[in-house]
Each structure stands twice: as C-alpha cells, then as structure tokens.
Design a protein around this motif. Sequence first.
Motif, mmCIF file in Angstrom:
data_model
loop_
_atom_site.group_PDB
_atom_site.id
_atom_site.type_symbol
_atom_site.label_atom_id
_atom_site.label_comp_id
_atom_site.label_asym_id
_atom_site.label_seq_id
_atom_site.Cartn_x
_atom_site.Cartn_y
_atom_site.Cartn_z
ATOM 1 N N LEU A 43 0.828 -1.209 0.000
ATOM 2 C CA LEU A 43 0.000 0.000 0.000
ATOM 3 C C LEU A 43 0.862 1.259 0.000
ATOM 4 N N LEU A 44 1.933 1.245 0.797
ATOM 5 C CA LEU A 44 2.832 2.404 0.828
ATOM 6 C C LEU A 44 3.519 2.594 -0.521
ATOM 7 N N ALA A 45 3.924 1.493 -1.144
ATOM 8 C CA ALA A 45 4.571 1.588 -2.453
ATOM 9 C C ALA A 45 3.592 2.118 -3.499
ATOM 10 N N ALA A 46 2.357 1.665 -3.444
ATOM 11 C CA ALA A 46 1.345 2.147 -4.395
ATOM 12 C C ALA A 46 1.068 3.630 -4.173
ATOM 13 N N LYS A 47 1.026 4.035 -2.913
ATOM 14 C CA LYS A 47 0.785 5.447 -2.602
ATOM 15 C C LYS A 47 1.960 6.305 -3.083
ATOM 16 N N ALA A 48 3.182 5.813 -2.888
ATOM 17 C CA ALA A 48 4.361 6.552 -3.344
ATOM 18 C C ALA A 48 4.379 6.652 -4.866
ATOM 19 N N LEU A 49 4.000 5.562 -5.542
ATOM 20 C CA LEU A 49 3.956 5.571 -7.000
ATOM 21 C C LEU A 49 2.912 6.560 -7.495
ATOM 22 N N LYS A 50 1.758 6.582 -6.855
ATOM 23 C CA LYS A 50 0.700 7.510 -7.238
ATOM 24 C C LYS A 50 1.155 8.953 -7.036
ATOM 25 N N HIS A 51 1.838 9.204 -5.933
ATOM 26 C CA HIS A 51 2.350 10.540 -5.642
ATOM 27 C C HIS A 51 3.389 10.957 -6.679
ATOM 28 N N ALA A 78 4.517 18.406 -13.259
ATOM 29 C CA ALA A 78 5.698 18.959 -13.928
ATOM 30 C C ALA A 78 5.463 19.055 -15.430
ATOM 31 N N ALA A 79 4.831 18.036 -16.009
ATOM 32 C CA ALA A 79 4.539 18.056 -17.444
ATOM 33 C C ALA A 79 3.555 19.171 -17.773
ATOM 34 N N ALA A 80 2.586 19.373 -16.905
ATOM 35 C CA ALA A 80 1.613 20.447 -17.131
ATOM 36 C C ALA A 80 2.286 21.811 -17.018
ATOM 37 N N LYS A 126 3.653 9.850 -9.763
ATOM 38 C CA LYS A 126 2.965 10.093 -11.033
ATOM 39 C C LYS A 126 2.272 11.449 -11.030
ATOM 40 N N ALA A 127 1.694 11.810 -9.881
ATOM 41 C CA ALA A 127 1.019 13.106 -9.783
ATOM 42 C C ALA A 127 2.029 14.241 -9.921
ATOM 43 N N GLN A 128 3.190 14.085 -9.304
ATOM 44 C CA GLN A 128 4.236 15.102 -9.426
ATOM 45 C C GLN A 128 4.728 15.193 -10.857
#
Length: 98
Positions: free
Chosen positions: A50-58, A66-68, A60-62
Amino acid sequence: MRIGAAARARTGALDQLRAKPPIDEAAAAGRLASRLAKEAAKREKRQHALLAAKALKHAKAQEAAAAAAVKQKPVLTEAERKAARDARYLARKNRASS
C-alpha cells in the motif's frame, strides 16, 4: 433397519472420537504461533504494498504536474504583449502592401 444402521453409525463415530488422542498443547501452541507469525508477515507485506502504491501515485502526480507546468505558456508582461501585437500588426501591414 434404518434406525439400527443409524445407531451403529453414531456409536462408531463416537467411538472414533473417543479413541482420538488428546491435543498436544505444545504442538497446538506452535501451530498458533506459526499462524500468527504468518498473518503478521502478510499484514506487513500488505502495508508495504500500500505504501509503495501510494508513493507511485504521488510520483505520477508530481510528474503530471511537472509536465503540465512545462506545457503551460509563459505569462507575458504588458510590454511583451504590446510588442507581439505590434509585430503582428506590422506583418499584416507588410503582407497587405506587397
């Protein structure tokens, strides 16, 4: 006939139950400890996932933010907008007079 067969089956099952050796407390405690350890390891593995998934989601959001930010047009000052407008006006005037 059926009543007698049912009674014999019941007495046979009860005899088998009585003949069963008693539960070894040490073995039962060992099995319980093993089961609890497995459950704790499973729970810990799930927490890590769960922590790894949350870190991955974070991450991706960053990355998306950055792309935006890269895609976003720079904000022009009033002078820069006026210069661009004047350049477009001159280009249009030069095309029309050609």
